[in-house]
Design a protein around this motif. Structure first.
Motif, PDB file in Angstrom:
ATOM      1  N   ILE A  33      -3.461   1.942   8.436  1.00 54.05           N
ATOM      2  CA  ILE A  33      -3.268   0.959   7.357  1.00 54.05           C
ATOM      3  C   ILE A  33      -2.368  -0.180   7.831  1.00 54.05           C
ATOM      4  O   ILE A  33      -2.630  -1.356   7.557  1.00 54.05           O
ATOM      5  N   ILE A  47       0.850  -1.188   0.000  1.00 46.63           N
ATOM      6  CA  ILE A  47       0.000   0.000   0.000  1.00 46.63           C
ATOM      7  C   ILE A  47       0.887   1.239   0.000  1.00 46.63           C
ATOM      8  O   ILE A  47       1.937   1.261   0.649  1.00 46.63           O
ATOM      9  N   LEU A  85     -12.095  -0.237   5.864  1.00 45.28           N
ATOM     10  CA  LEU A  85     -11.816   1.192   6.038  1.00 45.28           C
ATOM     11  C   LEU A  85     -13.038   1.942   6.500  1.00 45.28           C
ATOM     12  O   LEU A  85     -14.132   1.676   6.203  1.00 45.28           O
ATOM     13  N   PHE A 104      -9.445  -4.194   1.612  1.00 45.64           N
ATOM     14  CA  PHE A 104      -9.147  -2.893   2.212  1.00 45.64           C
ATOM     15  C   PHE A 104     -10.391  -2.018   2.272  1.00 45.64           C
ATOM     16  O   PHE A 104     -10.636  -1.356   3.279  1.00 45.64           O
ATOM     17  N   GLN A 105     -11.181  -2.006   1.216  1.00 45.09           N
ATOM     18  CA  GLN A 105     -12.374  -1.175   1.212  1.00 45.09           C
ATOM     19  C   GLN A 105     -13.363  -1.617   2.274  1.00 45.09           C
ATOM     20  O   GLN A 105     -14.059  -0.794   2.862  1.00 45.09           O
ATOM     21  N   LEU A 127      -4.368  -2.538   9.988  1.00 45.33           N
ATOM     22  CA  LEU A 127      -5.260  -3.344   9.146  1.00 45.33           C
ATOM     23  C   LEU A 127      -4.499  -4.468   8.454  1.00 45.33           C
ATOM     24  O   LEU A 127      -4.971  -5.605   8.393  1.00 45.33           O
ATOM     25  N   MET A 128      -3.320  -4.142   7.928  1.00 40.16           N
ATOM     26  CA  MET A 128      -2.525  -5.160   7.243  1.00 40.16           C
ATOM     27  C   MET A 128      -2.094  -6.260   8.211  1.00 40.16           C
ATOM     28  O   MET A 128      -2.147  -7.440   7.869  1.00 40.16           O
TER      29      MET A 128
END
Length: 142
Positions: free
Chosen positions: A74, A44, A142, A138-139, A77-78
């Motif tokens: 981010i 990303i 988020l 990812f969407q 999240l990863m």
């Protein structure tokens, strides 16, 4: 003689190299979220939407904090959804001068482990299906 005209801020435009190499996933308050088109690594790139920002020091103190929090968001999240062995987080800008941050999920089984990803082999573009899957991941969070 000084001009009384107000300074006009340049409109934000993504660097052409980033535009060529990435897909837009979405946007946060300050930054656009891009997916690097290299399926060897979940990669990303966050780009704060400031036309003239080259280094993080070009952001105001408030925007530096926001950008740092977005990087962390981010990265978390990863870690949660991809469970990498390691995250690589870097702001180099040697090739692309526009301020941006790379957040790369690394696995001991990946193509370049334990070296940096730059300059190791050729990128392997995502298939449409692979790209759709990772972008939806990812969407959705988020």
């Amino acid at each position: 003689m000084k001009s009384n005209k107000p300074k006009t801020e340049k409109l934000f435009a993504l660097n052409p190299q980033l535009e060529k190499d990435t897909f837009l996933i979405g946007s946060l308050n300050l930054s656009d979220i891009l997916l690097m088109n290299d399926s060897r690594y979940p990669w990303i790139i966050l780009v704060p939407r400031f036309a003239e920002a080259v280094d993080i020091t070009d952001l105001s103190a408030e925007n530096r904090l926001i950008f740092t929090e977005e990087i962390n968001q981010i990265a978390v999240l990863m870690k949660q959804h991809l469970q990498p062995d390691r995250l690589n987080i870097a702001m180099l800008g040697n090739i692309v001068p526009q301020l941006h941050c790379h957040i790369i999920a690394r696995f001991e089984t990946d193509f370049a482990w334990a070296k940096p990803v730059w300059g190791i082999g050729d990128a392997v573009n995502y298939t449409k299906e692979q790209r759709r899957e990772i972008m939806e991941l990812f969407q959705s969070v988020l």
